[in-house]
Scaffold this motif. Structure first.
Motif: not given
Length: 443
Positions: A54, A88, A92, A105
């Motif tokens: 991610y 993000f 996250i 990540a």
């Protein structure tokens, strides 16, 4: 602030499963016929496994990442499922709190990564990854991903933020020389303004991260005016956010970016930059409606298609000057790869990302900068990337990491970004700085 397209025009999501042929393949990736998998033997075989990633990088930047690790994925049997999200920073946290953390990540802010490390959510780097990190990067770079003496991530991407992009033809046609001191830069600014062209253009809109280009400006000027030691004290809150030296730096930036005579070339009044996407901020340089655009090395990816970069091309860049010709402070940033999982395939992927081989392969595919000591600047895709790597590898460079990225996430990616937008919209310097200072987390 951050690297590349993590700051996006809109909220979209890209999920790609990387295989040898670039399309999903059940049961894991497989090498192509005749493919040499020797370089990847050290990572073992992990057929049928998946590693989720991610990050904020999207579009072309995401494609280049996927192309770079495609051979690794095929030879190890790991499907790398990549998701890029322009939001993000906010998402996250929601994903981790909701039990949906990715395996890996890519963090554009060490301060945000530190939050997860302190909460016990991130996995410490393996011994293999730690050894590669020590070999490839300086103690400073590894320090950005170290919490309480434990390494949690490795530098994935680096960038130099202290660049001013310009049109060599525009400068040549007007008899302008590249400035090498701040006074010379202001002289060029005034000459361009007197000619009827607004000298500076900028865009600071970036979804949830709107405002970061302004904080970069402020950090860059503070580094030049007050020096690295004061900058470090400010970032670590040894001096208050609203210290008089910070106020001075903000006012210096404001004399340029809040000045309708100097900004926002090609777009309108100075405050228009708040609604201009950062990816579009420098576009007027190409059309001649603006002379200069201060932005990081990664902006090479955002020029209109076909724009050539070089000293005799469409655009080029010079280092934002300091108070004299001998000082060379450089503001930069980076992205760090950290893991929420500790499975063998995750460790193998993180280890590959920590190698100079990965960085070199990515550099050869398009604009990209790495601070890894094992990369050769000659492999850089653009002259600006090459200059960036040379600066990062030069021990004489006074490098400092982006301050807002190192600050607590609630400040650096929160009140500072938001305050900068309020400031460019007309709010006074001291009220904004005072507000950010009040927001700083107390022990």
């Amino acid at each position: 602030m951050r690297f590349g397209a993590r700051l996006a025009l809109a909220v979209t999501t890209l999920i790609v499963t990387v295989t040898a042929c670039g399309a999903p393949h059940g049961g894991g990736s497989q090498p192509r016929a005749g493919q040499d998998c020797g370089p990847y033997a050290r990572y073992g075989e992990h057929a049928g496994t998946t590693v989720t990633v991610y990050a904020s990088n999207r579009d072309r930047e995401a494609d280049l990442f996927e192309e770079t690790w495609a051979d690794f994925a095929a030879c190890t049997g790991i499907d790398v499922a990549y998701e890029g999200d322009g939001e993000f920073e906010a998402q996250i946290q929601l994903r981790v709190e909701g039990g949906n953390a990715p395996d890996v990540a890519f963090f554009p802010q060490p301060g945000l990564m530190e939050r997860f490390a302190r909460a016990g959510r991130l996995k410490p780097a393996s011994a293999e990854v730690a050894a590669l990190a020590k070999e490839g990067w300086s103690a400073d770079w590894n320090g950005y991903a170290t919490v309480n003496g434990t390494l949690y991530g490795t530098p994935l991407v680096a960038n130099v933020k202290s660049f001013v992009w310009y049109s060599p033809a525009f400068f040549r046609d007007r008899g302008l020389s590249v400035p090498r001191t701040w006074a010379e830069l202001m002289d060029v600014t005034e000459k361009v303004a007197a000619s009827g062209v607004k000298p500076w253009c900028a865009g600071v809109e970036s979804g949830e991260a709107t405002g970061w280009p302004l904080t970069d400006w402020i950090e860059d000027v503070l580094l030049r005016q007050a020096g690295p030691d004061v900058y470090d004290q400010w970032v670590s809150h040894e001096i208050p956010f609203n210290d008089p030296r910070v106020i001075r730096a903000m006012d210096t930036v404001g004399s340029v970016l809040k000045n309708d005579r100097y900004a926002n070339g090609g777009y309108g009044p100075a405050r228009s930059m708040a609604s201009i996407a950062y990816q579009e901020g420098g576009t007027p340089v190409v059309s001649g409606d603006c002379a200069m655009h201060r932005q990081a090395s990664f902006y090479a990816e955002h020029w209109p298609e076909g724009t050539e970069i070089g000293p005799d091309k469409d655009v080029f860049a010079f280092l934002l000057p300091g108070t004299d010709r001998t000082s060379r402070p450089v503001l930069g940033g980076g992205v760090f790869a950290a893991a929420f999982s500790d499975r063998p395939e995750v460790r193998a992927f993180q280890e590959y990302l920590a190698t100079a081989d990965f960085a070199t392969a990515r550099m050869k595919k398009g604009p990209f900068v790495s601070a890894n000591r094992g990369v050769d600047p000659a492999d850089a895709a653009t002259l600006v990337d090459r200059l960036s790597i040379q600066l990062l590898q030069d021990p004489k460079t006074q490098f400092r990491f982006d301050g807002s990225d190192l600050m607590p996430a609630s400040v650096g990616a929160g009140t500072f970004w938001k305050g900068a937008v309020d400031w460019i919209g007309g709010k006074g310097t001291e009220p904004v700085a005072d507000s950010v200072e009040r927001s700083w987390p107390r022990p």
